[in-house]
Design an enzyme around this catalytic site. Sequence first.
Site, PDB file in Angstrom:
ATOM      1  N   ASN A  10      35.126  44.612  38.360  1.00 34.79           N
ATOM      2  CA  ASN A  10      35.123  43.507  37.395  1.00 34.79           C
ATOM      3  C   ASN A  10      33.673  43.182  37.056  1.00 34.79           C
ATOM      4  OD1 ASN A  10      35.499  41.157  35.951  1.00 34.79           O
ATOM      5  ND2 ASN A  10      36.029  39.907  37.750  1.00 34.79           N
ATOM      6  N   TRP A  11      33.231  43.646  35.888  1.00 35.68           N
ATOM      7  CA  TRP A  11      31.812  43.490  35.527  1.00 35.68           C
ATOM      8  C   TRP A  11      31.473  42.048  35.173  1.00 35.68           C
ATOM      9  CZ3 TRP A  11      30.599  48.136  31.693  1.00 35.68           C
ATOM     10  CH2 TRP A  11      30.890  49.342  32.339  1.00 35.68           C
ATOM     11  N   LYS A  12      32.478  41.233  34.917  1.00 31.40           N
ATOM     12  CA  LYS A  12      32.239  39.848  34.459  1.00 31.40           C
ATOM     13  C   LYS A  12      31.320  39.864  33.234  1.00 31.40           C
ATOM     14  CE  LYS A  12      33.161  38.299  39.099  1.00 31.40           C
ATOM     15  NZ  LYS A  12      32.979  37.321  40.152  1.00 31.40           N
ATOM     16  N   HIS A  96      41.740  35.055  36.611  1.00 34.45           N
ATOM     17  CA  HIS A  96      40.607  35.068  37.534  1.00 34.45           C
ATOM     18  C   HIS A  96      40.194  33.618  37.813  1.00 34.45           C
ATOM     19  CE1 HIS A  96      36.653  35.649  39.225  1.00 34.45           C
ATOM     20  NE2 HIS A  96      37.024  36.891  39.487  1.00 34.45           N
ATOM     21  N   GLU A  98      37.461  32.255  37.922  1.00 35.39           N
ATOM     22  CA  GLU A  98      36.442  31.728  36.989  1.00 35.39           C
ATOM     23  C   GLU A  98      37.091  31.284  35.675  1.00 35.39           C
ATOM     24  OE1 GLU A  98      33.964  35.189  37.304  1.00 35.39           O
ATOM     25  OE2 GLU A  98      33.610  34.673  39.408  1.00 35.39           O
ATOM     26  N   GLU A 168      42.260  36.794  45.643  1.00 38.94           N
ATOM     27  CA  GLU A 168      40.823  36.559  45.717  1.00 38.94           C
ATOM     28  C   GLU A 168      40.558  35.132  46.185  1.00 38.94           C
ATOM     29  OE1 GLU A 168      38.544  39.377  42.905  1.00 38.94           O
ATOM     30  OE2 GLU A 168      39.200  37.675  41.714  1.00 38.94           O
ATOM     31  N   GLY A 174      31.636  36.190  45.196  1.00 32.44           N
ATOM     32  CA  GLY A 174      30.222  36.087  44.862  1.00 32.44           C
ATOM     33  C   GLY A 174      29.400  35.353  45.905  1.00 32.44           C
ATOM     34  N   SER A 214      33.590  39.563  47.558  1.00 30.44           N
ATOM     35  CA  SER A 214      32.493  40.170  48.327  1.00 30.44           C
ATOM     36  C   SER A 214      32.868  41.490  48.995  1.00 30.44           C
ATOM     37  CB  SER A 214      31.931  39.172  49.348  1.00 30.44           C
ATOM     38  OG  SER A 214      31.427  38.027  48.686  1.00 30.44           O
ATOM     39  N   GLY A 235      33.522  42.574  42.222  1.00 29.39           N
ATOM     40  CA  GLY A 235      32.612  42.012  41.232  1.00 29.39           C
ATOM     41  C   GLY A 235      31.222  42.613  41.374  1.00 29.39           C
ATOM     42  N   GLY A 236      30.356  41.922  42.098  1.00 30.86           N
ATOM     43  CA  GLY A 236      28.938  42.305  42.215  1.00 30.86           C
ATOM     44  C   GLY A 236      28.714  43.777  42.515  1.00 30.86           C
TER      45      GLY A 236
HETATM   46  P1  PGA Z   1      32.570  39.577  44.041  1.00 28.42           P
HETATM   47  O1  PGA Z   1      33.603  39.158  42.874  1.00 28.42           O
HETATM   48  O2  PGA Z   1      32.963  40.952  44.482  1.00 28.42           O
HETATM   49  O3  PGA Z   1      31.226  39.529  43.396  1.00 28.42           O
HETATM   50  O4  PGA Z   1      32.731  38.564  45.137  1.00 28.42           O
HETATM   51  C1  PGA Z   1      34.950  39.496  42.972  1.00 28.42           C
HETATM   52  C2  PGA Z   1      35.695  38.985  41.758  1.00 28.42           C
HETATM   53  O5  PGA Z   1      35.407  37.866  41.303  1.00 28.42           O
HETATM   54  O6  PGA Z   1      36.572  39.684  41.216  1.00 28.42           O
END
Ligand code: PGA
Length: 251
Positions: A10-12, A96, A98, A168, A174, A214, A235-236
Amino acid sequence: MARKNIAAGNWKMNKAYQEGLDLATAVVDGTETTDTIVIMSTPFIHLQSVVEIAKSKDNVKVAAQNCHQAQSGAYTGEISVGMLNSIGVDCVVLGHSERREYFNENNTLLAEKVKTVLGAGMQPIFCCGEALPTREAGEQVEYVSNQIKESLFDLSAEDFSKIVIAYEPIWAIGTGVTASPQQAQDMHAAIRNLISDKYGSEVANNTSILYGGSVKPANAKEIFSQKDVDGGLVGGASLKADDFLAIVHSF
Ligand code: PGA
């Protein structure tokens, strides 16, 4: 759909256009054609090109990070499922944390979005997860169950079978804090039981349930080895090809 191992990145809101193409190319080049499904969930501007890049490997799929619930119309700034479908996007990430937190998406709206995505023949990747106070109160299973019930349990068994779930925990996204493999397993087992109670064990056993929060090359193997964890939403660590490919190879 049968249960699969899935590594989804997930590049966000990251990567300029060419940076994204370089990342996608490196990911596709470094992915073997295996039963593991690799998904890249990119910003809208990258989707069409990443679909082209992903075409060389059957097990690489492309996801949008959101869509609107309506088919078309006066919704300035939004993207419809028809648009996504017309360029060959396979999946849409929905709910998600966010989106829930910063864009006020709630379970009722997400139920609509899920139906719209399914109606367009694409696969929803439905995110759920609790915040830290909910976990501290020991109410995480009830909370996540409610998210799933309110957004997904109106679906027929046939439609439900097309969904991927991503658990999640918000406190792990994050933050560098990962849920322990046991915490992930416990929640995933609870989710599978919930699905089994509603749709039966065959549907439950065929549902892919991903863990997110994470996930890194250093912890992916242990998390993915849990019985009810079928992969990760990353994500990251999906923003660097080497890290993401190490995760892809952690099954
Ligand atoms: P993260 O994000 O791996 O940076 O914790 C995961 C996500 O929000 O899908």
